[in-house]
Design an enzyme around this catalytic site. Structure first.
Site, PDB file in Angstrom:
ATOM      1  N   ASP A 142       1.079  -1.111   0.143  1.00 33.30           N
ATOM      2  CA  ASP A 142       0.101   0.024   0.098  1.00 33.30           C
ATOM      3  C   ASP A 142       0.757   1.281   0.009  1.00 33.30           C
ATOM      4  O   ASP A 142       2.172   1.284   0.381  1.00 33.30           O
ATOM      5  CB  ASP A 142      -1.027   0.058   1.264  1.00 33.30           C
ATOM      6  CG  ASP A 142      -0.518   0.397   2.507  1.00 33.30           C
ATOM      7  OD1 ASP A 142       0.874  -0.178   2.642  1.00 33.30           O
ATOM      8  OD2 ASP A 142      -1.121   0.614   3.411  1.00 33.30           O
TER       9      ASP A 142
ATOM     10  N   TYR B 161       2.759   4.821   0.768  1.00 35.19           N
ATOM     11  CA  TYR B 161       3.561   5.383   1.895  1.00 35.19           C
ATOM     12  C   TYR B 161       2.599   6.467   2.736  1.00 35.19           C
ATOM     13  O   TYR B 161       1.654   7.004   2.084  1.00 35.19           O
ATOM     14  CB  TYR B 161       4.803   6.127   1.532  1.00 35.19           C
ATOM     15  CG  TYR B 161       5.737   5.383   0.993  1.00 35.19           C
ATOM     16  CD1 TYR B 161       6.700   4.513   1.753  1.00 35.19           C
ATOM     17  CD2 TYR B 161       6.466   5.735  -0.390  1.00 35.19           C
ATOM     18  CE1 TYR B 161       7.595   3.716   1.117  1.00 35.19           C
ATOM     19  CE2 TYR B 161       7.254   4.772  -0.862  1.00 35.19           C
ATOM     20  CZ  TYR B 161       8.007   3.895  -0.103  1.00 35.19           C
ATOM     21  OH  TYR B 161       9.048   3.280  -0.663  1.00 35.19           O
TER      22      TYR B 161
ATOM     23  N   PHE C 212       6.667   1.846  -4.279  1.00 35.52           N
ATOM     24  CA  PHE C 212       8.178   1.943  -3.774  1.00 35.52           C
ATOM     25  C   PHE C 212       8.730   3.233  -4.036  1.00 35.52           C
ATOM     26  O   PHE C 212       9.672   3.742  -3.454  1.00 35.52           O
ATOM     27  CB  PHE C 212       8.963   0.708  -4.089  1.00 35.52           C
ATOM     28  CG  PHE C 212       8.720  -0.605  -3.935  1.00 35.52           C
ATOM     29  CD1 PHE C 212       9.224  -1.180  -2.770  1.00 35.52           C
ATOM     30  CD2 PHE C 212       8.075  -1.505  -4.613  1.00 35.52           C
ATOM     31  CE1 PHE C 212       9.072  -2.206  -2.097  1.00 35.52           C
ATOM     32  CE2 PHE C 212       7.929  -2.632  -3.858  1.00 35.52           C
ATOM     33  CZ  PHE C 212       8.302  -3.047  -2.838  1.00 35.52           C
TER      34      PHE C 212
ATOM     35  N   HIS D 216      11.254  -9.689   0.381  1.00 33.98           N
ATOM     36  CA  HIS D 216      11.082  -8.361   0.514  1.00 33.98           C
ATOM     37  C   HIS D 216      12.210  -7.334   0.550  1.00 33.98           C
ATOM     38  O   HIS D 216      13.249  -7.783   1.256  1.00 33.98           O
ATOM     39  CB  HIS D 216      10.056  -7.855   1.419  1.00 33.98           C
ATOM     40  CG  HIS D 216       9.410  -6.352   1.104  1.00 33.98           C
ATOM     41  ND1 HIS D 216       9.895  -5.368   1.638  1.00 33.98           N
ATOM     42  CD2 HIS D 216       8.127  -6.146   0.652  1.00 33.98           C
ATOM     43  CE1 HIS D 216       9.309  -4.403   1.351  1.00 33.98           C
ATOM     44  NE2 HIS D 216       8.157  -4.823   0.697  1.00 33.98           N
TER      45      HIS D 216
END
Length: 225
Positions: free
Chosen positions: A66, A68, A79, A189
């Site tokens: 989701d 920031y 990202f 991740h």
């Protein structure tokens, strides 16, 4: 429903926009705004990933969770952060892997990945909005149904797309990707909590370009301006 989104996406997603769950997403967002809550990214950037990467130009998909939730960070690309915002730790680790993999030195002063998006990298968050200061706060309002539909449509209507699935959450999307027509690369991740458990050394950036070349497509220039 008149959603402001790139025309190719508007066409392939028109059935989704007319489903009850999507109307519920819109209602929920309006209710939160009316209650004085701050939502990220700003309204015009909610569909930035789609507007930056038209449907007919998608050749790579990176899936995030989701947006920031801090002030000025989210810009509708997973990202990525808006120009002038310091890259968060996960993005710093992505840059480290690019340097290790391709020898490209990224200064770390900019975390704006818009250049990737313009080349055909769909930077897709599973939830397209978030309440300020409250991570995953919009993960259950219907966005996942919408973005799952996006992944399925891309997977079925196109071929030779490279899907980059980093971390358990993204890897769960593997079940809805047609791997007979497309490529799936998985890794840990890039978060500082897991990057050394398989993200560092994954070489996904060079591997992606090798797969694109195999399909007769131009490689991605992974530099960040």
């Amino acid at each position: 429903m008149d959603v402001q989104i790139e025309q190719g996406w508007k066409q392939v997603l028109k059935e989704e926009f007319n489903k009850p769950y999507f109307g519920e997403i819109v209602r929920m967002l309006k209710t939160e705004k009316e209650a004085g809550r701050t939502i990220y990214p700003p309204g015009p950037q909610i569909f930035n990933a789609f507007n930056s990467t038209p449907f007919d130009r998608v050749k790579v998909v990176i899936i995030g969770q989701d947006p920031y939730h801090g002030p000025g960070q989210a810009q509708g690309l997973c990202f990525s952060v808006a120009p002038g915002i310091k890259p968060p730790p996960s993005l710093v680790n992505i840059f480290k892997e690019i340097r290790s993999d391709l020898g490209i030195q990224i200064s770390g002063n900019s975390g704006d990945l818009s250049g990737w998006a313009r080349q055909g990298v769909l930077l897709l968050n599973a939830a397209l909005t978030v309440r300020a200061g409250d991570p995953n706060s919009h993960s259950t309002i219907g966005w996942t149904q919408f973005t799952d539909a996006v992944i399925k449509l891309l997977s079925e209507k196109k071929s030779n797309i490279v899907f980059l699935l980093w971390g358990k959450f993204a890897q769960e999307k593997q079940a809805i990707i047609n791997a007979k027509k497309n490529y799936v690369l998985t890794a840990a991740h890039p978060s500082p909590f897991s990057a050394d458990k398989g993200f560092f050394g994954c070489r996904h950036f060079s591997k992606t370009n090798e797969l694109l070349a195999k399909g007769g497509m131009d490689p991605i220039d992974w530099k960040v301006d």
